[in-house]
Design an enzyme around this catalytic site. Structure first.
Site, PDB file in Angstrom:
ATOM      1  N   ARG A 297      -6.190  -5.253  -1.767  1.00 49.37           N
ATOM      2  CA  ARG A 297      -5.322  -6.297  -1.217  1.00 49.37           C
ATOM      3  C   ARG A 297      -5.375  -7.577  -2.051  1.00 49.37           C
ATOM      4  NH1 ARG A 297      -6.152  -5.307   5.364  1.00 49.37           N
ATOM      5  NH2 ARG A 297      -4.708  -3.522   5.434  1.00 49.37           N
ATOM      6  N   TYR A 436       2.858  -2.146   0.092  1.00 50.46           N
ATOM      7  CA  TYR A 436       1.653  -1.311   0.011  1.00 50.46           C
ATOM      8  C   TYR A 436       0.383  -2.132   0.195  1.00 50.46           C
ATOM      9  CZ  TYR A 436       1.808  -2.046  -5.216  1.00 50.46           C
ATOM     10  OH  TYR A 436       1.863  -2.531  -6.498  1.00 50.46           O
ATOM     11  N   GLU A 437      -0.687  -1.431   0.524  1.00 50.98           N
ATOM     12  CA  GLU A 437      -1.990  -2.035   0.875  1.00 50.98           C
ATOM     13  C   GLU A 437      -1.895  -2.962   2.090  1.00 50.98           C
ATOM     14  OE1 GLU A 437      -4.251  -0.543  -0.404  1.00 50.98           O
ATOM     15  OE2 GLU A 437      -3.232   0.284  -2.149  1.00 50.98           O
ATOM     16  N   GLY A 438      -0.987  -2.651   2.982  1.00 52.26           N
ATOM     17  CA  GLY A 438      -0.812  -3.436   4.197  1.00 52.26           C
ATOM     18  C   GLY A 438       0.370  -4.369   4.060  1.00 52.26           C
TER      19      GLY A 438
END
Length: 591
Positions: A297, A436-438
């Site tokens: 992140r 992506y990645e939250g």
């Protein structure tokens, strides 16, 4: 298309003056590091990014990666570039010396990661995921697994992936269905994973997959997920590669951007079961995977910075070259950089890029101190700061990169909508970073739920106190900095106001935090970014005689941000404080 020039001096300024690199390098873990060593590393990284990776960027965009017979073929030129990357020791840069790493601060690793992604984001994704996998294995795997995998991964000889998402389980990992059946000293893994970045390629001898799956008696939900190492090729006792494991890429996605990064559908166990090895204990896999996810992140936040900077450089080059019309006050036709509106857009791009870079680097440096500090209270406070800033670094930096890369297209005019000029690629590549990645919503809910409400604003208030302290420093510098001082005062008051409001009203209804979270995060990012630019302006004022061009630009950029960007925070605060009523008012069938 313009060439990428790594902003080494700017990056060095942020690391040393805002992210506290000198304090980090005083820690025993980093005693061999110094400002001179780091600057030398940054210079060499900049050369590699500009000279090797950047020329492959448009090639990768045009050609992409392909999957043939359950194997991915990367873009031509990438394998040779990756070999140079490994030979340069770039994977090992921030890794533990115990496993062959160079042991430099993680914040320095982030700085190089920005360069890789600005030069070629598709390439940069491969080592980014690899370093996250290294961190998860080092933190949670057995000594036996570390001995088998870490040295090869740290050297870059093997790459790593993260396998979370399934067709029915996007961000909701509670419904992961992949199975892990115990068999002797290993497990047999079966299931399908999607959106697996660099899930396969031919650049290295092995790919080490970290896979979430459920054992037979696992409880339902996230408490029943375990983590497994599943290599592409099994490893023999002597460290040599053995037979091919039952883990294959069956296709790659056709995407809006990052075409040269193979986003794979991975199938495990179609031929009897993929051999996997348990990381840590059963049913604790999600907690282990968060070691990798949090690392990713922060680095995705740096990707937002990278795309912003690349788009800004591209736009500046075009604005300096394109002759169009006569600017107000000029006697002859000139390049479009003379036009006030072009300069407005460039200043928005420049100031927001610099602000987001500072937020990301300060967050990363906080974890350097949290993980390696010698004082327990120092580590606690640094960890709290890093955790608070992580969702802002990821969420805010990538959201504003959408605006910045779009402005890059706008500055090119109609030519920006034509692929050959290159401006559109940055907009397309940047679009995934908010997802992506939250997603942005996940980051914002993390910020407002886990980082604000959970500790009743304790760390948030500590940060606001620091903003107010900087405001007093700026105010003492006189009229030239008055707009910066007033914007910080207003920003600190607005953040304090909305934080108190959220803490007071979050129990009013369960939908309120989620409805206001993104506006809260955008307000926080805007003010914190302005605060760090203001700190930079204070330092620049003291150093002006050393390099008038560089440091005066820092002051001007901070003043522009204070006047033109900081007022956005008040708007986000007002939107947040409107609550959830109108957001939730329409019935489902009215949409």
């Amino acid at each position: 298309m313009s060439d990428y020039i790594a902003p080494v001096k700017e990056i060095s300024f942020v690391l040393n003056e805002l992210a506290g690199l000198s304090q980090v390098c005083e820690l025993p873990r980093f005693e061999d590091s110094s400002e001179d060593v780091v600057d030398a590393v940054l210079e060499e990284a900049g050369k590699f990014a500009s000279g090797v990776l950047a020329p492959l960027n448009s090639v990768g965009d045009n050609e992409g990666a392909k999957c043939v017979d359950n194997a991915v073929q990367e873009t031509a030129g990438f394998a040779e570039a990756y070999q140079q990357f490994v030979e340069g020791g770039w994977v090992a840069l921030p890794c533990n010396p115990e496993f062959g790493g160079m042991g430099l601060p993680e914040s320095v690793g982030m700085a190089t990661m920005e360069m890789w992604n600005a030069a070629n984001i598709s390439f940069g994704l491969c080592p980014m995921l690899g370093q996250g996998a290294i961190g998860a294995i080092e933190s949670h795997a057995s000594d036996a697994l570390k001995a088998i995998y870490l040295e090869k991964m740290v050297s870059g000889e093997w790459t790593g992936t993260m396998n979370l998402t399934e067709p029915q389980a996007g961000s909701d990992l509670a419904v992961v269905r992949s199975k892990a059946i115990p068999e002797g000293d290993h497990y047999l893994i079966s299931g399908t994973k999607i959106f697996i970045t660099w899930g396969d390629h031919q650049m290295t001898d092995n790919v080490v997959h970290l896979v979430l799956a459920r054992t037979p008696d696992a409880p339902e939900g996230v408490k029943g997920i375990s983590l497994f190492v599943v290599p592409k090729f099994l490893v023999n006792d002597d460290g040599s590669l053995g037979e091919r494991n039952d883990a294959y890429a069956v296709s790659v996605e056709h995407k809006l951007g990052i075409h040269a990064s193979p986003t794979c559908v991975m199938s495990f166990g179609d031929n009897g079961g993929a051999v996997g090895y348990l990381v840590g204990e059963e049913n604790k896999g999600l907690a282990y995977m968060f070691t990798m996810m949090n690392h990713a992140r922060l680095n995705v936040g740096a990707q937002g910075v990278a795309m912003s900077d690349r788009a800004y450089q591209h736009a500046v080059a075009y604005a300096n070259d394109r002759v169009q019309g006569k600017a107000a006050g000029d006697k002859e036709k000139g390049t479009i950089i003379r036009h006030p509106d072009i300069r407005r857009m460039l200043m928005v791009m420049r100031s927001m890029t610099e602000a987001s870079r500072a937020v990301c680097y300060v967050a990363s440096s906080s974890f350097d101190m949290a993980h390696h500090g010698t004082d327990e209270e120092q580590r606690r406070l640094a960890n709290a700061r890093g955790e608070l800033l992580t969702p802002i670094a990821k969420g805010w930096s990538t959201e504003i990169s959408q605006e910045i890369t779009s402005l890059g297209v706008q500055i090119h005019g109609g030519m920006g909508f034509v692929e050959e000029t290159g401006a559109a690629q940055y907009l397309r590549d940047a679009r995934i970073t908010t997802i992506y990645e939250g997603t942005t919503g996940i980051q914002a809910n993390d910020l407002i739920g886990r980082k604000l409400i959970r500790d009743q604003g304790q760390e948030f208030n500590r940060l606001i106190d620091e903003i107010r302290a900087t405001q007093a420093e700026v105010a003492a510098l006189g009229d030239e900095m008055a707009t910066i001082a007033s914007s910080l005062a207003q920003g600190a008051d607005s953040l304090q106001q909305v934080a108190n409001w959220v803490i007071e009203h979050h129990m009013d209804n369960p939908q309120l935090p989620g409805a206001v979270a993104v506006n809260f995060m955008m307000a926080a990012g805007t003010v914190i970014g302005g605060w760090l630019l203001a700190k930079g302006a204070v330092i620049a004022t003291a150093k002006l005689a050393e390099d008038e061009s560089f440091y005066s630009a820092k002051i001007i950029t901070a003043r522009f941000y204070a006047e033109q960007i900081m007022p956005r925070a008040d708007a986000h605060v007002k939107m947040a404080e409107s609550g959830s009523a109108m957001t939730m008012a329409l019935a489902d069938d009215q949409f």
